[in-house]
Design a protein around this motif. Sequence first.
Motif: not given
Length: 240
Positions: A104, A108, A111, A235
């Motif tokens: 994951t 991302l 980011t 995030i």
Amino acid sequence: MADNALGRFLRARREATTPPDNERRRTPGLRRGELADRAGISVEYLTRLERGTDRSPSGQVLAALADALDLTADERIHLYRLIKADNTCAPPPPPPLRPTVLATLDALEPTAACVLNPAGDVLACTETFRTISGLNDEPNLVRFAFSPEARAHYPDWDTIANDRAAALRAAADLGDHAATVLAFELSITAGAAFTDRYDAAASLPPTTGTERWGRHVVAFETLYLPGEGEHRLVIFFSQH
């Protein structure tokens, strides 16, 4: 720990501290009673610490002594290490992150994102997070927040410091061992800048919001991951 290293250090620093009246004395530095008054503890307790008959002072007591002796940042860290060296109980290793969690993070990029445990340790992160977070080699968000570097990195340091302390308090109150140990460490190394915020924490830290890191403005969202460890994925989206 070397035999009574803590007691010797406290006594050496007491004897190296200038008395309030600058009077000439047979023995150098502060008397035990003067230091005890400054730190808000009894002379009897200070005597036990210096003699090594009590080797388990609380973080609050050590922070008060550090303030009373006007210890430098390096001396506060040394004081904490003296206590840590006497603690032979190592915590169990953290559970490994699942491959899907790591995948994951890979997905991302670019980011900024990281996986944290309750104590604020960065267990894994994207390269962008590593670049803009300012942590460098520091693996813990809370410890970094109370470092000298953090004040320059966070334009809104006071707000972020409050939030980081509240997050650590919430984890410690729920029985997280690593959070409790870190709170003890920071009570000594960061002193009142940490303890005032930690003791005053009256609400849970935000799970979403906006922070400024250097020249970057980031909006963050927190996602709690299922499974052991109570890990959370945070995030950070760049704002323009």
